[in-house]
Design a protein around this motif. Structure first.
Motif, PDB file in Angstrom:
ATOM      1  N   ASP A 445       0.840  -1.196   0.000  1.00 37.22           N
ATOM      2  CA  ASP A 445       0.000   0.000   0.000  1.00 37.22           C
ATOM      3  C   ASP A 445       0.877   1.249   0.000  1.00 37.22           C
ATOM      4  O   ASP A 445       0.634   2.210  -0.746  1.00 37.22           O
ATOM      5  CB  ASP A 445      -0.909  -0.044   1.234  1.00 37.22           C
ATOM      6  CG  ASP A 445      -1.969   1.046   1.275  1.00 37.22           C
ATOM      7  OD1 ASP A 445      -2.117   1.796   0.294  1.00 37.22           O
ATOM      8  OD2 ASP A 445      -2.663   1.141   2.302  1.00 37.22           O
ATOM      9  N   LEU A 448       2.400   1.870  -3.435  1.00 36.32           N
ATOM     10  CA  LEU A 448       1.446   2.380  -4.423  1.00 36.32           C
ATOM     11  C   LEU A 448       1.014   3.811  -4.113  1.00 36.32           C
ATOM     12  O   LEU A 448       0.745   4.592  -5.034  1.00 36.32           O
ATOM     13  CB  LEU A 448       0.245   1.437  -4.513  1.00 36.32           C
ATOM     14  CG  LEU A 448       0.573   0.046  -5.074  1.00 36.32           C
ATOM     15  CD1 LEU A 448      -0.635  -0.868  -5.018  1.00 36.32           C
ATOM     16  CD2 LEU A 448       1.116   0.134  -6.496  1.00 36.32           C
ATOM     17  N   ALA A 451       3.864   5.822  -5.330  1.00 36.57           N
ATOM     18  CA  ALA A 451       3.799   5.899  -6.794  1.00 36.57           C
ATOM     19  C   ALA A 451       2.808   6.966  -7.236  1.00 36.57           C
ATOM     20  O   ALA A 451       3.062   7.727  -8.186  1.00 36.57           O
ATOM     21  CB  ALA A 451       3.396   4.539  -7.363  1.00 36.57           C
ATOM     22  N   GLU A 452       1.698   7.041  -6.530  1.00 31.79           N
ATOM     23  CA  GLU A 452       0.683   8.042  -6.866  1.00 31.79           C
ATOM     24  C   GLU A 452       1.231   9.456  -6.689  1.00 31.79           C
ATOM     25  O   GLU A 452       1.026  10.334  -7.548  1.00 31.79           O
ATOM     26  CB  GLU A 452      -0.529   7.818  -5.962  1.00 31.79           C
ATOM     27  CG  GLU A 452      -1.771   8.569  -6.368  1.00 31.79           C
ATOM     28  CD  GLU A 452      -2.971   8.201  -5.504  1.00 31.79           C
ATOM     29  OE1 GLU A 452      -3.841   9.069  -5.355  1.00 31.79           O
ATOM     30  OE2 GLU A 452      -3.019   7.066  -4.977  1.00 31.79           O
ATOM     31  N   HIS A 466       7.944   1.813  -8.478  1.00 35.24           N
ATOM     32  CA  HIS A 466       7.183   1.360  -7.300  1.00 35.24           C
ATOM     33  C   HIS A 466       6.093   0.372  -7.693  1.00 35.24           C
ATOM     34  O   HIS A 466       5.891  -0.647  -7.023  1.00 35.24           O
ATOM     35  CB  HIS A 466       6.578   2.562  -6.576  1.00 35.24           C
ATOM     36  CG  HIS A 466       7.582   3.419  -5.865  1.00 35.24           C
ATOM     37  ND1 HIS A 466       8.701   2.909  -5.281  1.00 35.24           N
ATOM     38  CD2 HIS A 466       7.602   4.764  -5.630  1.00 35.24           C
ATOM     39  CE1 HIS A 466       9.399   3.902  -4.720  1.00 35.24           C
ATOM     40  NE2 HIS A 466       8.746   5.016  -4.920  1.00 35.24           N
ATOM     41  N   VAL A 467       5.398   0.670  -8.773  1.00 36.03           N
ATOM     42  CA  VAL A 467       4.351  -0.249  -9.240  1.00 36.03           C
ATOM     43  C   VAL A 467       4.958  -1.585  -9.647  1.00 36.03           C
ATOM     44  O   VAL A 467       4.440  -2.659  -9.328  1.00 36.03           O
ATOM     45  CB  VAL A 467       3.561   0.376 -10.406  1.00 36.03           C
ATOM     46  CG1 VAL A 467       2.614  -0.649 -11.033  1.00 36.03           C
ATOM     47  CG2 VAL A 467       2.775   1.592  -9.933  1.00 36.03           C
ATOM     48  N   VAL A 470       5.683  -4.039  -6.890  1.00 33.31           N
ATOM     49  CA  VAL A 470       4.497  -4.790  -6.480  1.00 33.31           C
ATOM     50  C   VAL A 470       4.189  -5.892  -7.490  1.00 33.31           C
ATOM     51  O   VAL A 470       3.902  -7.040  -7.112  1.00 33.31           O
ATOM     52  CB  VAL A 470       3.299  -3.835  -6.311  1.00 33.31           C
ATOM     53  CG1 VAL A 470       2.009  -4.610  -6.020  1.00 33.31           C
ATOM     54  CG2 VAL A 470       3.569  -2.821  -5.193  1.00 33.31           C
ATOM     55  N   ARG A 471       4.252  -5.577  -8.766  1.00 36.33           N
ATOM     56  CA  ARG A 471       3.934  -6.565  -9.799  1.00 36.33           C
ATOM     57  C   ARG A 471       4.980  -7.682  -9.864  1.00 36.33           C
ATOM     58  O   ARG A 471       4.645  -8.839 -10.140  1.00 36.33           O
ATOM     59  CB  ARG A 471       3.809  -5.884 -11.169  1.00 36.33           C
ATOM     60  CG  ARG A 471       2.597  -4.971 -11.272  1.00 36.33           C
ATOM     61  CD  ARG A 471       2.410  -4.412 -12.680  1.00 36.33           C
ATOM     62  NE  ARG A 471       2.103  -5.452 -13.652  1.00 36.33           N
ATOM     63  CZ  ARG A 471       0.900  -5.991 -13.828  1.00 36.33           C
ATOM     64  NH1 ARG A 471      -0.122  -5.587 -13.080  1.00 36.33           N
ATOM     65  NH2 ARG A 471       0.715  -6.908 -14.750  1.00 36.33           N
ATOM     66  N   ILE A 524      -1.744   3.213 -11.952  1.00 36.82           N
ATOM     67  CA  ILE A 524      -1.523   3.101 -10.508  1.00 36.82           C
ATOM     68  C   ILE A 524      -2.844   2.811  -9.801  1.00 36.82           C
ATOM     69  O   ILE A 524      -2.917   1.958  -8.910  1.00 36.82           O
ATOM     70  CB  ILE A 524      -0.872   4.385  -9.961  1.00 36.82           C
ATOM     71  CG1 ILE A 524       0.532   4.563 -10.536  1.00 36.82           C
ATOM     72  CG2 ILE A 524      -0.823   4.361  -8.431  1.00 36.82           C
ATOM     73  CD1 ILE A 524       1.097   5.961 -10.350  1.00 36.82           C
ATOM     74  N   GLU A 527      -3.717  -0.726 -10.337  1.00 35.01           N
ATOM     75  CA  GLU A 527      -2.874  -1.630  -9.550  1.00 35.01           C
ATOM     76  C   GLU A 527      -3.348  -1.709  -8.110  1.00 35.01           C
ATOM     77  O   GLU A 527      -3.292  -2.773  -7.481  1.00 35.01           O
ATOM     78  CB  GLU A 527      -1.411  -1.179  -9.612  1.00 35.01           C
ATOM     79  CG  GLU A 527      -0.416  -2.237  -9.181  1.00 35.01           C
ATOM     80  CD  GLU A 527      -0.376  -3.432 -10.127  1.00 35.01           C
ATOM     81  OE1 GLU A 527      -0.081  -4.548  -9.649  1.00 35.01           O
ATOM     82  OE2 GLU A 527      -0.639  -3.262 -11.336  1.00 35.01           O
ATOM     83  N   ARG A 528      -3.828  -0.599  -7.576  1.00 38.80           N
ATOM     84  CA  ARG A 528      -4.392  -0.628  -6.221  1.00 38.80           C
ATOM     85  C   ARG A 528      -5.622  -1.531  -6.181  1.00 38.80           C
ATOM     86  O   ARG A 528      -5.838  -2.253  -5.204  1.00 38.80           O
ATOM     87  CB  ARG A 528      -4.760   0.780  -5.761  1.00 38.80           C
ATOM     88  CG  ARG A 528      -3.570   1.640  -5.382  1.00 38.80           C
ATOM     89  CD  ARG A 528      -3.989   2.991  -4.795  1.00 38.80           C
ATOM     90  NE  ARG A 528      -4.685   2.851  -3.518  1.00 38.80           N
ATOM     91  CZ  ARG A 528      -4.070   2.690  -2.339  1.00 38.80           C
ATOM     92  NH1 ARG A 528      -2.756   2.637  -2.266  1.00 38.80           N
ATOM     93  NH2 ARG A 528      -4.770   2.593  -1.221  1.00 38.80           N
ATOM     94  N   GLU A 531      -4.136  -5.216  -6.226  1.00 33.32           N
ATOM     95  CA  GLU A 531      -3.326  -5.595  -5.066  1.00 33.32           C
ATOM     96  C   GLU A 531      -4.112  -5.565  -3.766  1.00 33.32           C
ATOM     97  O   GLU A 531      -3.937  -6.432  -2.897  1.00 33.32           O
ATOM     98  CB  GLU A 531      -2.114  -4.655  -4.958  1.00 33.32           C
ATOM     99  CG  GLU A 531      -1.234  -4.862  -3.738  1.00 33.32           C
ATOM    100  CD  GLU A 531      -0.395  -6.127  -3.784  1.00 33.32           C
ATOM    101  OE1 GLU A 531       0.116  -6.547  -2.715  1.00 33.32           O
ATOM    102  OE2 GLU A 531      -0.230  -6.708  -4.882  1.00 33.32           O
TER     103      GLU A 531
END
Length: 602
Positions: A445, A448, A451-452, A466-467, A470-471, A524, A527-528, A531
Motif C-alpha cells: 500500500d 502504491l 507511486a501516486e 514502485h508499481v 508490487v507486480r 496506478i 494496480e491498487r 493488489e
C-alpha cells in the motif's frame, strides 16, 4: 517479544462511557468505575492505553455473543471496512440472500439513509476509540512515576490511535466534530456540553496527531502490535495524500520505503508470497506496517480476541459454519485478466470476462477459465475448480447461498487454513472467529501511495518503479496457487503446477513516461484495485480520486446483468460521504436546534 493481545487479556478498562444518556444517569457514580487518582501512575495509564488499542477492532464479547462496543452487530463495524470500503467500492456483493442483513445491501446500493443503524454503530465505535485516547491524554500530565520522555512516548501512542479513529470517521462521514483532551466538555457531566458542532475540517488535527506521533514514538517496540514511528509516518503521509498534498506526502513515503522498519526492527519489504499477508502463521512480517492483532484459543474463554468483524464472510455450507456473505464481483474478477504481455486491460477489462459457473450445479461438469490471469486473483477470490487454500477445490454452487442474487464467488483473504485451524480458528461464537490479523497499512500500500505522489509530481519513472516492485512480487511463481497432489485429500500438499494460466509481468521500461501522466495515474489506480482488493480500500480510493460516480455506476450497469441484488444501485454526488447518523443528530439538539448538521443531500 510480547504480543499486545496477551496484554489485552489481563487489562481491565473501567472508565466511564460517554453516550447519549440523560443528565440524571450521567450524574450517578458508576459502581465499577475507578477514581482518576488511582490511574495517575505508570501502570494505570498504560492500562488505559491498552484499552485504546483494544477499541481498534470495535468488538466486545458479552453474554456469550459477539457484539460491537456500542452493542450492535460486530460485523457492522469491522475495522477492515468490508462493507463501506469493498462492498460499496464494487469489489464485492453483500452476499448471502437479499433479505439477510438487508441493511448492508441498502448501504452497498447507496439507498441507505441516516436511520440505518450500521452508520450509528460505526460512528459510536470510532468515537469510543477517540474517548479512550482522550482519557489517556487527560490522565497523563498527572502521572508522577514516569519521566517526561516516557510520557511523550505514551502520548504519541495515544495520539497515533486517535488519528486512526478520526481518519476513519473523516473518510466515512467527512463532517465530524473534533473532541480532544482539551475540549471544554471533557470533564463535565452536563450532557449539553457534549454537543459539539461538525463545522470544521478535521484533517489538519488528524495531521497534527500523526506528526506528533512520528516525532515522538520509538522506532522499536517491545510489544508486538504497538505502533512505532515509521507506522506514524506512513499514516501521516496517507493523511497528506487524502488532503491532496502530494508534494508533502511524497518525501515521507520515500523515507518510509528507504529507511522504514517494523516495530520489531526489521526493514520493510514485500513478502515473497502474497498470501503471507493473510495467514495467521506468517503475520507480523516485513510487510506489516501496522496491524490489528487477533488471537484464537488463547484461554480467554470467548471470542473477544478473535477476528469477528468478518464472521459472516465464509463460504456457505462446506467446512465453514457461516454465512456466505462478501462475495467478490464479476467486475473484480475480470480485472485480473491479462494480455499476452502479462499486463492488465485497464480500460476494457470487462470486454475480456473470466469464465464463471453461474447457474451450474456442483454436480455438473465445469472447466475453469483457460486464459491469461493475474495470479493474485486466486489468493483473493474463491472460484469453481481452483484450490481454495488447503480446503479443496472450490465446488461452486454447493458453497454459495444464492448464486442469482450475489454471484458464484467467495472471499479468501479472511479465511483461515485447514492445516492450522486448531490454533488459529475460534469456534466459541455462533460464527467463525480467527487469528488472522487485519493489516491497516501494508508495505505494498505504501509503495502504491508513493507511486501516486510521484506520478502527480511528474516523476513517472519512479512511479513505475514502485508499481513494478508490487507486480514483480506477484509474478514470482513461488507465490502462485498450485494444484493439489490429490484433490480428494488437499492436506497432502501441492504439485509445482500452477492452478491456472498465470501470466503477469512488470510494465516495460519507459511505459509510464511514454504513455503520459494521466495514463500512469490510471495504471496506478488499477494496480491498487488488483493488489488491495477485498481489503476495504476501494470506495475510499474512488472518492478521493473524484471518479466514484463514474466508476460505480459503470459497475452497477455491468454487474446488474449478472446478479439480481444490485439492480437498483445508483451512485449520486451526495454519496461521496455517508450520512451523519440520525440518532446522533437527534442527541445533539440544544435549545431546540441540532448542533450536528446533516451532510448535503441526505
Amino acid at each position: 517479544m510480547k504480543s499486545l493481545y496477551h496484554i489485552l487479556l489481563s487489562a481491565v478498562i473501567a472508565t466511564p462511557f460517554i453516550s447519549g444518556c440523560s443528565k440524571s444517569f450521567l450524574e450517578r457514580t458508576p459502581q465499577s468505575s475507578l477514581e482518576e487518582s488511582s490511574l495517575t501512575n505508570k501502570k494505570g495509564v498504560n492500562t488505559l492505553l491498552i484499552g485504546a488499542y483494544g477499541a481498534l477492532d470495535g468488538q466486545d464479547f458479552k453474554d456469550g455473543d459477539m457484539v460491537n462496543i456500542s452493542g450492535g452487530s460486530g460485523f457492522a463495524v469491522s475495522p477492515d471496512n468490508w462493507i463501506y470500503g469493498s462492498v460499496c467500492g464494487g469489489d464485492a456483493h453483500k452476499g448471502s440472500d437479499p433479505g439477510d442483513a438487508a441493511a448492508i445491501l441498502q448501504i452497498g446500493t447507496f439507498v441507505g439513509n441516516a436511520t440505518n443503524g450500521f452508520f450509528n454503530d460505526k460512528w459510536r465505535v470510532n468515537y469510543e476509540g477517540v474517548r479512550r485516547c482522550n482519557f489517556v491524554l487527560h490522565i497523563l500530565p498527572n502521572v508522577t512515576d514516569m519521566t517526561e520522555e516516557e510520557k511523550k512516548e505514551l502520548a504519541a501512542e495515544a495520539r497515533f490511535l486517535r488519528g486512526h479513529y478520526y481518519s476513519d470517521l473523516k473518510k466515512m462521514f467527512d463532517n465530524v466534530p473534533w473532541v480532544d483532551e482539551n475540549s471544554n466538555s471533557y470533564n463535565k457531566l452536563d450532557v449539553d456540553e457534549y454537543k459539539i458542532p461538525n463545522d470544521k475540517d478535521v484533517w489538519p488535527m488528524i495531521e497534527a496527531d500523526f506528526k506528533y506521533a512520528a516525532e515522538n514514538l520509538n522506532e522499536i517496540q517491545d510489544v508486538i502490535g504497538r505502533a512505532n514511528s515509521w507506522a506514524a509516518k506512513a499514516y501521516l503521509a496517507k493523511t497528506l495524500l487524502y488532503e491532496k498534498k502530494y508534494a508533502e506526502a511524497m518525501p515521507i513515503f520515500e523515507d518510509v520505503i528507504a529507511h522504514g522498519v517494523t516495530a520489531k526492527g526489521t526493514p520493510y519489504a514485500l513478502t515473497t508470497k502474497f498470501h503471507d499477508n493473510f495467514d495467521a502463521f506468517t503475520e507480523n512480517n516485513s510487510e506489516a506496517v501496522f496491524s490489528i492483532q487477533y488471537s484464537a484459543n488463547d484461554g480467554s474463554g470467548g471470542t473477544g480476541n478473535a477476528n469477528q468483524g468478518e464472521m459472516l464472510n465464509y463460504p456457505y455450507n462446506g467446512p465453514f459454519s457461516c454465512c456466505g456473505f462478501y462475495q467478490p464481483s464479476q467486475d473484480l474478477v475480470n480485472s485480473y485478466r491479462t494480455d499476452a504481455n502479462g499486463l492488465p486491460y485497464i480500460d476494457n477489462f470487462n470486454d475480456h470476462p473470466v469464465k464463471n459457473d453461474m447457474g451450474l450445479a456442483s454436480s455438473a461438469a465445469f472447466t475453469p477459465d483457460a486464459g491469461n490471469l493475474d495470479p493474485r486473483l486466486d489468493w483473493t477470490v474463491g472460484r469453481r475448480g481452483i484450490p481454495f487454500l488447503d480446503w479443496g477445490n472450490h465446488p461452486g454452487m454447493n458453497w454459495v447461498r444464492d448464486q442469482q442474487s450475489a454471484g458464484p464467488y467467495a472471499a479468501i483473504k479472511n479465511v483461515y487454513m485447514q492445516a492450522t485451524q486448531d490454533k488459529f480458528y475460534d469456534g466459541n461464537g455462533w460464527a467463525p472467529g480467527n487469528a488472522i490479523n487485519y493489516v491497516l497499512i501494508r508495505f505494498a500500500d505504501v509503495l502504491l501511495m508513493a507511486a501516486e505522489c510521484q506520478a502527480q509530481a511528474g516523476s513517472l519513472s519512479t512511479a513505475q518503479d514502485h508499481v513494478n516492485t508490487v507486480r514483480t512480487r506477484a509474478a514470482n511463481p513461488v507465490g502462485w496457487v498450485k494444484t493439489y497432489l490429490n484433490p480428494a485429500h488437499p492436506m497432502d500438499g501441492y504439485t509445482n503446477t500452477p492452478a491456472a494460466k498465470y501470466n503477469i509481468k512488470a510494465y516495460p521500461a519507459g511505459a509510464f513516461t511514454a504513455n503520459g501522466k494521466a495514463w500512469a495515474i490510471k495504471a496506478i489506480q488499477f494496480e491498487r484495485k488488483l493488489e488491495l482488493a477485498m481489503e476495504g480500500h476501494r470506495y475510499f480510493d474512488l472518492v478521493r480520486w473524484g471518479i466514484a460516480q463514474t466508476e460505480l455506476n459503470r459497475y452497477f450497469s455491468y454487474e446488474k446483468d449478472i446478479t439480481t441484488d444490485i439492480v437498483n444501485g445508483n451512485f449520486t454526488s451526495k454519496n461521496v460521504r455517508f450520512p451523519i447518523p440520525q440518532r446522533q443528530i437527534d442527541l445533539s439538539v440544544k435549545n431546540g436546534t441540532a448542533t450536528l448538521k446533516q451532510n448535503v443531500g441526505y
